[in-house]
Write a protein that holds these residues in place. Structure first.
Motif, short mmCIF file in Angstrom:
data_model
loop_
_atom_site.label_atom_id
_atom_site.label_comp_id
_atom_site.label_asym_id
_atom_site.label_seq_id
_atom_site.Cartn_x
_atom_site.Cartn_y
_atom_site.Cartn_z
N GLY A 116 0.88 -1.30 0.02
CA GLY A 116 -0.16 -0.08 0.05
C GLY A 116 0.88 1.23 0.06
N LEU A 117 1.99 1.23 0.82
CA LEU A 117 2.94 2.46 0.79
C LEU A 117 3.45 2.70 -0.59
N SER A 118 3.84 1.63 -1.15
CA SER A 118 4.38 1.89 -2.57
C SER A 118 3.52 2.35 -3.55
N ALA A 119 2.24 1.76 -3.23
CA ALA A 119 1.38 2.30 -4.52
C ALA A 119 1.06 3.81 -4.07
N ILE A 120 1.16 4.20 -2.84
CA ILE A 120 0.49 5.46 -2.51
C ILE A 120 1.81 6.47 -3.16
N ALA A 139 -7.29 -1.76 -6.15
CA ALA A 139 -7.07 -1.86 -4.67
C ALA A 139 -5.68 -2.59 -4.54
N PHE A 140 -4.80 -2.05 -3.45
CA PHE A 140 -3.59 -2.69 -3.25
C PHE A 140 -3.45 -3.09 -1.87
N ILE A 141 -3.55 -4.43 -1.66
CA ILE A 141 -3.64 -5.25 -0.44
C ILE A 141 -2.29 -6.21 -0.12
N GLY A 142 -1.84 -6.17 0.77
CA GLY A 142 -0.65 -6.98 1.15
C GLY A 142 -1.18 -8.45 1.46
N ASP A 143 -0.46 -9.42 1.34
CA ASP A 143 -0.91 -10.79 1.86
C ASP A 143 -1.09 -10.69 3.29
N GLY A 144 -0.50 -9.82 4.28
CA GLY A 144 -0.86 -9.99 5.68
C GLY A 144 -2.14 -9.36 6.00
#
Length: 843
Positions: A656-660, A699-704
């Protein structure tokens, strides 16, 4: 039509047998004949040539399709059928000793409705709801849940019923028998969907005696529910819920809202009637009805719609669910989101009630008070109007959602003129800017330092226009934030915003913003620059700066309408509405030409850069830097050549940070980093956004975060395909998989000097690729190994489609504004002396 043989029969029940297979009608008729045999109950047929067969007696068995006709003598009955029949007769002999079962057979639902018109006016005592038995395959209907043929046929039947029978049929009065091969299919290559229908679905039995036994049970259930069972049920409310009517009316009357208010609910026995009324009322006014996999998901969707579209909300949940909203309840409060959360509770004075939260052992009202969430306890129908008036006042105070704890007595109260409060009070007047607070800020803008950076919080359309106009005329640099990405963006109305430098935040700060504020790795002195925070309380997440730097090394202007949000380190506090401040500032804008030239030169001197080298390296698995560089290139092209716009949804994590930080935005997005930075909140908000916004949603969602919350796909498919609310544009969910909690790992490896350990591991079970169609909605899962531009471009542009991309990444601690220390890494575009000063020999 045969007449009833006995004028003394007290009750008449109508049974509709619909289909083109004679054996189906025979099995139905046999069951009815068996229930009437040896009693004062009577079975009458219709005029369509199907007559009831001889009743089954002990030692007989209804024949199979390949064998007996209605007039044949049946064989010995199976024990299961005999026991079912005997048990049903035992009940009916006492509950319904006298009755007529009138059978209507027809090939189609429309023909059945026409036949019923010949029975009107019905004799006194006729049940107002028929029992419907539909052979779907024999009627040419498809029972796939995403096929509308059965639902449309039943809706047509209900619409065509005589006026005297318009009370039904209800779902438990309709049995639909589908193709056995379809209803029992399975296997690795078969995608099956199980979902409750507005009818009871069965696979048509291979043996007729099983079908007859099922009809015996269905009719006995029908009799108990429609006739003798009424004494067993609690007295039900007659009329629409007063609470539902009041809340729906109040929200609908509110002026000046953004998008239409939304109804969000998760069912429960106590609130089911209220939900049903609200669902119907929302349909009459066109308000979206939005679901989620959990109560927490409802709050996430409501928060996202409020932040992006200023859409009020009504959330309804059952007893004991006050704690299920997680920290999102606090985020709703901090966002000053307008809406109600209706949560059932048990009657006052109950002794340790099941799921109750207001009783001798606990009091959820104290928890709400401690959280600063306004609430009203609704426990007395006679006080409902006054209590709702208090709730409306709290709503208009704008302190966040108003929690309504309602007891069953209130939930079961039907609407009357006395239960509805008067119309709501007028809205709060705008907060004007004080001239004494404006004057030093005006001097800064007109004559002040050569560098001004405005970080913008939430802006409405008028405020957005003012910000961009002032920035262009005064040479002001613009930045959005980690918690409000896209409040200002690189693109506006398809055009590049020259003043936009990127994101400023605890994480994800852009290289341009960092270069603008720093020289040789250190903050420029306050005499050279000023930092504005517009519509912000300057929370810790808003900047990467320490408290000491904020207090001593930065000149700060803050504009907020919340007096308690004015930070102690603010040099120039402005307590006012943003629009009033911006309007007053523009009216007196007169920037010194030399200052304006210096400001524009300072903005031009910064250059857009990822400020690392690994974004160019096609190693596998990909780095986040490489993937987002490739995706950003595709988005830039789509935005500039096709007018593409999108709403970004960014969950808590490195992805999410990288996408922002790295992707060009075209407008506001929703960040899970807002407030308490709750992993999974952004993912849970996706359905509410994708199904209501006239925009593409990425949407950008990490596996965590994915592992932490329920799967949204069932909810998304249900609302899109079963409830008729498909995504208006494209929905692409990038599931960013590197097998760990990357931000924590970077902290441990970069800041704490610790080794990676199992506390940061996330095991992700990667599914194979697939494509599935649910009605008109296509959902596909794809693996992304190398970020091929053709694939990305195709996925992002296909409307009405949901694509879940499992992006396979490798972990790194490099760049992307993960901390201020990362600005001194060896890969940066410029390597200041401070980077070497901070280097220490390894032990």
């Amino acid at each position: 039509m045969p007449s009833s043989p006995s004028s003394g029969l007290g009750h008449r029940f109508l049974i509709l047998s619909i289909g083109k297979h004679p054996a189906f009608h025979t099995a139905v008729a046999r069951a009815l004949a068996d229930l009437a045999e040896g009693s004062r109950r009577h079975l009458s047929g219709d005029a369509n040539g199907v007559h009831p067969p001889p009743a089954t007696t002990p030692g007989d068995r209804p024949g199979n399709r390949s064998g007996n006709r209605p007039g044949d003598r049946p064989e010995k009955i199976p024990r299961a059928y005999g026991r079912t029949l005997a048990t049903a007769r035992r009940f009916l002999d006492r509950a319904l000793p006298e009755a007529e079962f009138h059978l209507v057979t027809a090939e189609t639902p429309a023909a059945a409705a026409r036949a019923l018109h010949h029975l009107v006016p019905a004799p006194p005592g006729t049940a107002s709801v028929p029992l419907v038995l539909l052979d779907a395959d024999g009627s040419g209907l498809n029972t796939d849940p995403f096929d509308r043929s059965v639902a449309d046929a039943l809706a047509g039947l209900a619409e065509d019923l005589p006026e005297a029978l318009r009370d039904g049929p209800s779902p438990h009065d309709v049995l639909v028998y589908g193709d056995p091969a379809r209803e029992t299919a399975g296997g690795a290559d078969t995608v099956r969907v199980r979902v409750a229908r507005p009818y009871i679905l069965r696979a048509r039995p291979a043996e007729d005696w099983v079908l007859s036994a099922d009809v015996v049970c269905a009719l006995t259930d029908h009799v108990q529910l429609r006739h003798s069972g009424s004494a067993l049920r609690a007295a039900s409310r007659t009329g629409t819920s007063a609470l539902a009517t009041a809340l729906h009316g109040f929200l609908t009357r509110q002026p000046g809202a953004g998008a239409p208010w939304g109804l969000h609910y998760y069912t429960g026995s106590v609130v089911s009637g209220t939900i049903a009324d609200l669902d119907r009322l929302a349909g009459t006014t066109g308000n979206p009805v939005l679901r989620a996999p959990s109560e927490h998901g409802l709050a996430c969707g409501a928060l996202a719609r409020w932040q992006l579209d200023r859409a009020p909300f009504l959330i309804v949940v059952t007893s004991g669910m006050a704690d299920e909203f997680r920290g999102t309840l606090a985020n709703l409060r901090d966002a000053r989101a307008r809406g109600f959360i209706l949560c059932a509770d048990t009657p006052p004075g109950a002794w340790y009630p099941f799921q109750g939260t207001v009783h001798a052992a606990e009091d959820s009202r104290a928890v709400l008070a401690a959280k600063g969430v306004p609430y009203v306890y609704l426990d007395d129908p006679d006080r409902l109007a006054d209590d709702l008036d208090r709730a409306y006042t709290a709503y208009h105070a704008g302190r966040g959602p108003v929690f309504l704890l309602a007891t069953p007595a209130v939930l079961d109260t039907a609407v009357t003129a006395t239960t509805l409060p008067a119309d709501a009070p007028p809205r709060t007047a705008a907060l004007r800017v004080d001239e004494s607070a404006l004057e030093p800020v005006r001097r800064l803008v007109n004559s002040g330092p050569a560098r001004l950076l405005w970080q913008c919080g939430p802006l409405d359309s008028e405020e957005t226009a003012l910000v961009h106009d002032i920035a262009a005329r005064a040479g002001i640099a613009l930045a959005d934030s980690l918690t409000r990405p896209g409040s200002v963006a690189k693109y506006r109305d398809g055009q590049v915003v020259d003043a936009y430098l990127g994101t400023l935040g605890m994480y994800a700060f852009s290289a341009r913003v960092h270069d603008f504020l720093h020289r040789d790795g250190r903050l420029r002195p306050p005499a050279e620059q000023a930092l504005f925070f517009l519509n912000s309380r300057i929370a810790e997440a808003a900047t990467p700066f320490s408290p000491r730097a904020l207090a001593r090394r930065l000149r700060i202007v803050q504009i907020t309408r919340e007096r308690e949000h004015l930070a102690p380190f603010t040099d120039h506090p402005v307590h006012a509405d943003a629009c009033a401040f911006l309007t007053a500032l523009r009216e007196t804008l007169d920037v010194d030409p030399a200052v304006l030239a210096d400001r524009r030169a300072a903005i031009a001197a910064t250059r857009e850069s990822t400020s690392d080298v690994i974004h160019d390296l096609p190693v596998l698995p990909m780095s986040a830097n490489y993937f987002f560089q490739r995706l950003g290139t595709v988005l830039e092209d789509l935005i500039t050549t096709t007018g593409y716009t999108y709403t970004g949804v960014y969950d808590v994590g490195r992805g999410g940070l990288s996408a922002i930080r790295n992707l060009p935005r075209t407008g506001p997005g929703f960040s899970g980093w807002y407030g308490r930075a709750l992993m999974g909140d952004a993912l849970q908000a996706v359905p509410a956004l994708a199904l209501t916004r006239d925009d593409n949603v990425l949407a950008f969602i990490g596996d965590g975060a994915t592992a932490l919350v329920p799967d949204i796909l069932p909810t998304l498919v249900q609302q899109a395909s079963l409830h008729g609310r498909p995504p208006r544009r494209n929905l692409t969910v990038f599931r960013l998989i590197d097998g760990g909690h990357s931000v924590i790992r970077t902290y441990r490896e970069g800041r704490a000097g610790a080794h990676n350990d199992r506390q940061t591991q996330v095991l992700h079970l990667l599914e194979p690729e697939w494509t599935r169609t649910y009605g008109d909605l296509t959902v596909r899962h794809r693996h992304v190994h190398d970020a091929a531009e053709a694939d990305l471009r195709g996925w992002l542009r296909e409307e009405g489609t949901v694509t879940v991309c499992s992006v396979l990444l490798s972990h790194n601690n490099e760049g992307d504004g993960l901390s201020l220390l990362s600005s001194l890494g060896w890969q940066r575009d410029e390597l200041p002396d401070l980077a070497f000063t901070m280097t220490r020999p390894a032990r």
